[in-house]
Design a protein around this motif. Structure first.
Motif, PDB file in Angstrom:
ATOM      1  N   LEU A   1     -77.455  51.965 -27.797  1.00  0.00           N
ATOM      2  CA  LEU A   1     -76.052  51.783 -27.433  1.00  0.00           C
ATOM      3  C   LEU A   1     -75.838  52.325 -26.028  1.00  0.00           C
ATOM      4  CD1 LEU A   1     -73.068  51.123 -28.193  1.00  0.00           C
ATOM      5  CD2 LEU A   1     -72.911  53.465 -29.082  1.00  0.00           C
ATOM      6  N   VAL A   2     -75.257  51.508 -25.162  1.00  0.00           N
ATOM      7  CA  VAL A   2     -74.981  51.908 -23.781  1.00  0.00           C
ATOM      8  C   VAL A   2     -73.577  51.444 -23.417  1.00  0.00           C
ATOM      9  CG1 VAL A   2     -75.644  51.659 -21.348  1.00  0.00           C
ATOM     10  CG2 VAL A   2     -77.415  51.784 -23.117  1.00  0.00           C
ATOM     11  N   LEU A   3     -72.816  52.306 -22.746  1.00  0.00           N
ATOM     12  CA  LEU A   3     -71.482  51.963 -22.261  1.00  0.00           C
ATOM     13  C   LEU A   3     -71.532  51.723 -20.764  1.00  0.00           C
ATOM     14  CD1 LEU A   3     -69.337  54.634 -24.170  1.00  0.00           C
ATOM     15  CD2 LEU A   3     -70.077  52.378 -24.947  1.00  0.00           C
ATOM     16  N   HIS A   4     -70.787  50.722 -20.308  1.00  0.00           N
ATOM     17  CA  HIS A   4     -70.760  50.368 -18.890  1.00  0.00           C
ATOM     18  C   HIS A   4     -69.311  50.252 -18.460  1.00  0.00           C
ATOM     19  CE1 HIS A   4     -70.659  47.207 -15.635  1.00  0.00           C
ATOM     20  NE2 HIS A   4     -71.555  48.031 -15.131  1.00  0.00           N
ATOM     21  N   THR A   5     -68.939  50.952 -17.393  1.00  0.00           N
ATOM     22  CA  THR A   5     -67.555  50.937 -16.935  1.00  0.00           C
ATOM     23  C   THR A   5     -67.469  50.430 -15.502  1.00  0.00           C
ATOM     24  OG1 THR A   5     -67.689  53.246 -16.174  1.00  0.00           O
ATOM     25  CG2 THR A   5     -66.925  52.872 -18.428  1.00  0.00           C
ATOM     26  N   GLY A   6     -66.376  49.723 -15.211  1.00  0.00           N
ATOM     27  CA  GLY A   6     -66.154  49.207 -13.866  1.00  0.00           C
ATOM     28  C   GLY A   6     -65.073  48.153 -13.877  1.00  0.00           C
ATOM     29  N   GLY A   7     -64.688  47.692 -12.696  1.00  0.00           N
ATOM     30  CA  GLY A   7     -63.644  46.692 -12.550  1.00  0.00           C
ATOM     31  C   GLY A   7     -64.198  45.286 -12.598  1.00  0.00           C
ATOM     32  N   GLU A   8     -63.432  44.359 -12.028  1.00  0.00           N
ATOM     33  CA  GLU A   8     -63.804  42.955 -12.083  1.00  0.00           C
ATOM     34  C   GLU A   8     -65.126  42.687 -11.383  1.00  0.00           C
ATOM     35  OE1 GLU A   8     -63.476  38.908 -13.076  1.00  0.00           O
ATOM     36  OE2 GLU A   8     -62.379  40.669 -13.811  1.00  0.00           O
ATOM     37  N   ALA A   9     -65.339  43.267 -10.206  1.00  0.00           N
ATOM     38  CA  ALA A   9     -66.585  43.023  -9.472  1.00  0.00           C
ATOM     39  C   ALA A   9     -67.796  43.555 -10.219  1.00  0.00           C
ATOM     40  CB  ALA A   9     -66.498  43.654  -8.079  1.00  0.00           C
TER      41      ALA A   9
ATOM     42  N   VAL B   1     -71.895  59.986 -27.018  1.00  0.00           N
ATOM     43  CA  VAL B   1     -73.032  59.876 -27.921  1.00  0.00           C
ATOM     44  C   VAL B   1     -74.091  58.911 -27.397  1.00  0.00           C
ATOM     45  CG1 VAL B   1     -71.689  60.458 -29.970  1.00  0.00           C
ATOM     46  CG2 VAL B   1     -71.849  58.071 -29.248  1.00  0.00           C
ATOM     47  N   CYS B   2     -73.884  58.360 -26.193  1.00  0.00           N
ATOM     48  CA  CYS B   2     -74.838  57.400 -25.651  1.00  0.00           C
ATOM     49  C   CYS B   2     -74.727  57.414 -24.125  1.00  0.00           C
ATOM     50  CB  CYS B   2     -74.561  56.000 -26.194  1.00  0.00           C
ATOM     51  SG  CYS B   2     -72.965  55.331 -25.692  1.00  0.00           S
ATOM     52  N   PRO B   3     -75.685  56.820 -23.416  1.00  0.00           N
ATOM     53  CA  PRO B   3     -75.596  56.765 -21.954  1.00  0.00           C
ATOM     54  C   PRO B   3     -74.363  56.003 -21.492  1.00  0.00           C
ATOM     55  CG  PRO B   3     -77.817  56.230 -22.680  1.00  0.00           C
ATOM     56  CD  PRO B   3     -76.974  56.276 -23.906  1.00  0.00           C
ATOM     57  N   GLN B   4     -73.768  56.474 -20.411  1.00  0.00           N
ATOM     58  CA  GLN B   4     -72.610  55.820 -19.806  1.00  0.00           C
ATOM     59  C   GLN B   4     -72.940  55.505 -18.354  1.00  0.00           C
ATOM     60  OE1 GLN B   4     -69.067  58.195 -20.369  1.00  0.00           O
ATOM     61  NE2 GLN B   4     -69.508  58.568 -22.543  1.00  0.00           N
ATOM     62  N   ILE B   5     -72.949  54.226 -18.022  1.00  0.00           N
ATOM     63  CA  ILE B   5     -73.277  53.780 -16.669  1.00  0.00           C
ATOM     64  C   ILE B   5     -71.984  53.379 -15.974  1.00  0.00           C
ATOM     65  CG2 ILE B   5     -74.656  52.220 -15.268  1.00  0.00           C
ATOM     66  CD1 ILE B   5     -76.287  54.099 -17.085  1.00  0.00           C
TER      67      ILE B   5
ATOM     68  N   LEU C   1     -68.287  59.943 -35.525  1.00  0.00           N
ATOM     69  CA  LEU C   1     -69.471  59.833 -34.665  1.00  0.00           C
ATOM     70  C   LEU C   1     -70.121  61.198 -34.431  1.00  0.00           C
ATOM     71  CD1 LEU C   1     -68.156  57.287 -32.019  1.00  0.00           C
ATOM     72  CD2 LEU C   1     -69.992  56.891 -33.677  1.00  0.00           C
ATOM     73  N   LYS C   2     -69.288  62.201 -34.279  1.00  0.00           N
ATOM     74  CA  LYS C   2     -69.803  63.539 -33.980  1.00  0.00           C
ATOM     75  C   LYS C   2     -70.696  64.055 -35.092  1.00  0.00           C
ATOM     76  CE  LYS C   2     -68.184  68.025 -32.273  1.00  0.00           C
ATOM     77  NZ  LYS C   2     -66.972  68.831 -31.937  1.00  0.00           N
ATOM     78  N   THR C   3     -70.400  63.666 -36.323  1.00  0.00           N
ATOM     79  CA  THR C   3     -71.187  64.143 -37.456  1.00  0.00           C
ATOM     80  C   THR C   3     -72.440  63.315 -37.704  1.00  0.00           C
ATOM     81  OG1 THR C   3     -69.919  62.781 -38.995  1.00  0.00           O
ATOM     82  CG2 THR C   3     -69.119  65.018 -38.590  1.00  0.00           C
ATOM     83  N   GLN C   4     -72.560  62.168 -37.041  1.00  0.00           N
ATOM     84  CA  GLN C   4     -73.691  61.283 -37.307  1.00  0.00           C
ATOM     85  C   GLN C   4     -74.620  61.089 -36.119  1.00  0.00           C
ATOM     86  OE1 GLN C   4     -72.552  57.602 -39.522  1.00  0.00           O
ATOM     87  NE2 GLN C   4     -70.489  58.410 -39.290  1.00  0.00           N
ATOM     88  N   VAL C   5     -74.093  61.226 -34.921  1.00  0.00           N
ATOM     89  CA  VAL C   5     -74.886  60.963 -33.718  1.00  0.00           C
ATOM     90  C   VAL C   5     -74.818  62.182 -32.813  1.00  0.00           C
ATOM     91  CG1 VAL C   5     -75.266  59.410 -31.784  1.00  0.00           C
ATOM     92  CG2 VAL C   5     -74.272  58.524 -33.895  1.00  0.00           C
ATOM     93  N   PRO C   6     -75.945  62.785 -32.487  1.00  0.00           N
ATOM     94  CA  PRO C   6     -75.904  63.949 -31.600  1.00  0.00           C
ATOM     95  C   PRO C   6     -75.513  63.532 -30.190  1.00  0.00           C
ATOM     96  CG  PRO C   6     -78.168  63.278 -32.015  1.00  0.00           C
ATOM     97  CD  PRO C   6     -77.308  62.457 -32.919  1.00  0.00           C
ATOM     98  N   PRO C   7     -74.795  64.394 -29.462  1.00  0.00           N
ATOM     99  CA  PRO C   7     -74.447  64.065 -28.073  1.00  0.00           C
ATOM    100  C   PRO C   7     -75.711  63.852 -27.245  1.00  0.00           C
ATOM    101  CG  PRO C   7     -73.240  65.990 -28.851  1.00  0.00           C
ATOM    102  CD  PRO C   7     -74.276  65.702 -29.878  1.00  0.00           C
ATOM    103  N   THR C   8     -75.634  62.939 -26.298  1.00  0.00           N
ATOM    104  CA  THR C   8     -76.778  62.684 -25.432  1.00  0.00           C
ATOM    105  C   THR C   8     -76.555  63.302 -24.067  1.00  0.00           C
ATOM    106  OG1 THR C   8     -78.062  60.965 -24.317  1.00  0.00           O
ATOM    107  CG2 THR C   8     -75.777  60.442 -24.820  1.00  0.00           C
ATOM    108  N   ALA C   9     -77.605  63.866 -23.509  1.00  0.00           N
ATOM    109  CA  ALA C   9     -77.494  64.507 -22.199  1.00  0.00           C
ATOM    110  C   ALA C   9     -77.202  63.502 -21.106  1.00  0.00           C
ATOM    111  CB  ALA C   9     -78.791  65.256 -21.885  1.00  0.00           C
ATOM    112  N   GLU C  10     -77.499  62.224 -21.349  1.00  0.00           N
ATOM    113  CA  GLU C  10     -77.294  61.201 -20.327  1.00  0.00           C
ATOM    114  C   GLU C  10     -75.875  60.663 -20.320  1.00  0.00           C
ATOM    115  OE1 GLU C  10     -80.428  58.228 -20.104  1.00  0.00           O
ATOM    116  OE2 GLU C  10     -81.586  59.417 -21.502  1.00  0.00           O
ATOM    117  N   ALA C  11     -75.067  61.040 -21.305  1.00  0.00           N
ATOM    118  CA  ALA C  11     -73.717  60.499 -21.399  1.00  0.00           C
ATOM    119  C   ALA C  11     -72.827  61.071 -20.331  1.00  0.00           C
ATOM    120  CB  ALA C  11     -73.131  60.803 -22.774  1.00  0.00           C
TER     121      ALA C  11
END
Length: 711
Positions: free
Chosen positions: A343-351, A472-476, A701-711
């Motif tokens: 699971l990976v999250l990606h944030t940004g605008g239209e471009a 809980v997952c990487p955030q780009i 989520l907190k009880t099922q997935v450990p926090p990731t250092a990359e998040a």
């Protein structure tokens, strides 16, 4: 920046030149109560068996409903909610039902059985049969019998189809036995249901009737869901019941729980805290009450996300590394994160949409089964223009889930995918997200991409925001800014600043107005004359956005004025004429824009994103509105060459930063702001943040997935 009405040196333009002077920027954030937002309504242009977005949306929701019904039927008896909360995933994943009626014995918490593992792969994908068209209307006899009961109780007989649809077969009998069931119909208020009950029950009708307390409890939870909450804290719920003259709010909640109308949860405030040394010391909890459909959807979503994170195989990283090597910049960061994460999250605008588009192309080139999904057909066209995988790798969420688009299903019923990319992820509500995640096979990767500054989903939950907060997952985070003056303006609003922006090409225009009447007049002039003449954008490519449907400058008033100017006619098809622009809502929370083509016995014929759509006659009044002017919730996810944002003086209290960010961000080339709120605009951008929503997803989520250092 200057916040004068004439911001950006825009003089009071004359009738011929209004709105053509470039200049500064206003900002405002408006939250609306509009829940009719968005959707897609495209049919297969070839006219084959391909479903419309309306059908696909309903099909996806029907799958979730069937799953919930199966879970309900598997429950063996009452269980005590929260008794076993110890931080273990199994305890919090269980479907917890509480019975606190006092005269029933307490049960014990049980853990849901682990789902059987899916095979890693299937030799041939299996496409599910496409569900039938839209749900059939209630039987004529049922509607007629309900109409008789409504007439007897003094309620509008026009509600009969909605009541019959909500209560099903035997609706007339149920309504006589419990008149407050009328509250299950959208738009009915408790005081109206009380009047109906008094007319039917006479002296038997009383404020302390347990039927009333139970129905009002459910109604309040439904109203909370419309406001975005998946649950309500017990004190807030009992206080609201007391405000609506329920004599014993706690008893009303107990009745609703005992009847299975709602679930109660005792969630630990800090599940990660160590157990108290004193056995008698209680750990602090938060008591929440939720409608079962949203409670189970939220648990299912958390379960599915944890499965994706924890079921990733480390042995097949080669194609992911190949994909990462084929791209650069933000797309490379995305691909690299997927090598070791499900699971990976990606944030940004239209471009920033270029980055998941490039990832899609690279993944498919590396031999991975990858697909990108958006919420509307218009969004699908925009994404397809950015990706080389447009022909087979891009579709809508509803089309993917129904089997009308995408790779189909494997032998176990899961989507036959290695990678799913979902754009405009903030639009995902908890039910839609649960259906989507549950459909993914073990070992698949999921990328959720979107702009966290836009308005949240129309439906309950704040899935994307909750995931970002849970870490809980990487955030780009994309470093690709939206270009030009409009990009600078919207970026500043996202940061809480409404700055002066140079717009030498008339990209931004401020049109000050004194009242709502002038706002409507100026808006029509901009759309019909000034923007086409000065900017070169025709009226059909310009959207008008305003805070709400009602009021002197709401969507209704603006659409009436715009129709009179742009496509006058008698409204011979239920208020519509060929050529009218419309906003079609195939399902709650989804809006697609289109144009009226014709009408016949089958219904109203529309063209939406180039595809034909037929809206049955009985649904036209509820599902179709004129669409030259939209609310920001309806417009979110869409983009137009030009946008005219209307801010009448009475809209000041409804503005918020996310609303302004969303409304201003719909413009690609040109933005005109019809500005009548003066200082309320910069104040809203600086100070008015999103209203909080009560959800359980972060804790689950907190009880099922450990926090990731990359998040």
């Amino acid at each position: 920046m200057s916040t004068e009405p004439g911001l950006g040196a825009t003089p009071e333009a004359d009738e011929g030149e209004e709105g053509t002077t470039a200049g500064g920027t206003p900002g405002a954030d408006t939250r609306t109560a509009d829940t009719r937002t968005a959707g897609t309504g495209d049919d297969d242009p070839a006219g084959a068996a391909k479903q419309s977005e309306a059908e696909a949306e309903l099909a996806a929701q029907r799958i979730e409903r069937e799953r919930i019904e199966r879970r309900k039927s598997e429950k063996k008896g009452p269980i005590e909610s929260g008794a076993g909360l110890s931080g273990k995933a199994a305890d919090l994943l269980a479907a917890i039902r509480a019975v606190e009626s006092g005269d029933k014995p307490a049960g014990t918490v049980f853990a849901a059985p682990e789902p059987a593992p899916r095979p890693a792969a299937a030799p041939e994908p299996v496409h599910r049969p496409r569900p039938a068209t839209v749900t059939a209307a209630p039987a004529v006899a049922t509607v007629a019998s309900v109409r008789a009961v409504l007439a007897e109780g003094g309620a509008p007989e026009s509600l009969a189809p909605q009541v019959a649809a909500a209560l099903g077969e035997g609706a007339d009998t149920l309504l006589r036995e419990d008149p407050w069931q009328l509250l299950r119909v959208t738009g009915v208020r408790p005081d109206q249901a009380d009047g109906f009950a008094r007319a039917l029950l006479g002296a038997e009708c009383a404020p302390d009737d347990e039927r009333r307390g139970r129905a009002v409890t459910g109604w309040l939870l439904e109203q909370a869901a419309l406001a975005g909450h998946t649950a309500l804290e017990m004190p807030a719920l009992t206080a609201a019941l007391a405000q609506r003259s329920v004599p014993d709010p706690e008893a009303a909640v107990r009745d609703a729980l005992a009847e299975g109308d709602a679930l109660v949860f005792h969630d630990l405030l800090d599940p990660g805290a160590p157990e108290p040394e004193d056995d008698e010391e209680e750990r602090p909890v938060r008591t929440l009450v939720a409608l079962e459909r949203y409670a189970l959807a939220e648990e299912s979503l958390a379960d599915g996300l944890a499965r994706l994170v924890n079921s990733l195989s480390k042995d097949a990283s080669e194609p992911w590394e190949t994909a990462a090597a084929a791209v650069s910049g933000g797309a490379a960061e995305l691909a690299a994160a997927l090598v070791g994460h499900g699971l990976v999250l990606h944030t940004g605008g239209e471009a920033a949409r270029d980055e998941p588009a490039a990832l899609l192309t690279a993944a498919r080139s590396a031999g991975l089964r990858a697909f990108a999904a958006v919420h509307t057909s218009e969004g699908q066209l925009r994404l397809a223009a950015r990706s080389a995988a447009a022909d087979t790798g891009v579709g809508t969420v509803a089309g993917l889930l129904s089997g009308a688009e995408g790779p189909g299903r494997d032998a176990e019923g899961a989507l036959d995918l290695d990678l799913l990319i979902v754009l405009d992820a903030p639009q995902l509500d908890v039910e839609g997200a649960a259906v989507l995640v549950e459909a993914l096979p073990d070992g698949a990767r999921l990328v959720l991409s979107g702009d966290p500054a836009v308005l949240w989903s129309a439906g309950p939950g704040r899935v994307f925001a909750d995931l970002l907060a849970a870490r809980v997952c990487p955030q780009i985070a994309s470093r690709t800014p939206d270009p030009g003056p409009l990009g600078d303006l919207v970026s500043g609003i996202g940061a809480g600043e409404l700055g002066q922006v140079e717009a030498p090409g008339k990209e931004i225009v401020i049109v000050p107005v004194r009242d709502a009447g002038e706002a409507v007049h100026r808006t029509v002039q901009l759309v019909a004359d000034s923007v086409p003449r000065a900017i070169g954008v025709p009226a059909e490519q310009t959207v008008v956005i305003t805070p709400g449907h009602g009021g002197a400058a709401g969507t209704r008033a603006l659409n009436a004025a715009l129709k009179e100017r742009l496509n006058p006619g008698p409204g011979r098809f239920g208020g519509f004429d060929p050529g009218d622009r419309v906003a079609y809502s195939p399902a709650p929370g989804r809006t697609v824009t289109g144009q009226v083509v014709d009408a016949d016995a089958d219904g109203l014929h529309l063209s939406c994103a180039g595809a034909p759509v037929v809206v049955p006659q009985e649904r036209v009044e509820q599902a179709v509105r004129h669409g030259w002017a939209l609310t920001a919730h309806q417009a979110v996810g869409g983009r137009w060459p030009a946008a005219v944002v209307v801010l009448p003086g009475d809209a000041a209290q409804s503005l918020s930063r996310p609303w302004v960010y969303t409304a201003f961000g719909r413009a690609e080339r040109h933005l005109s702001v019809v500005h009548g709120v003066e200082q309320a605009l910069p104040k809203a951008v600086a100070e008015s943040l999103p209203k909080p929503r009560t959800t359980r997803l972060p804790l689950l989520l907190k009880t099922q997935v450990p926090p990731t250092a990359e998040a």
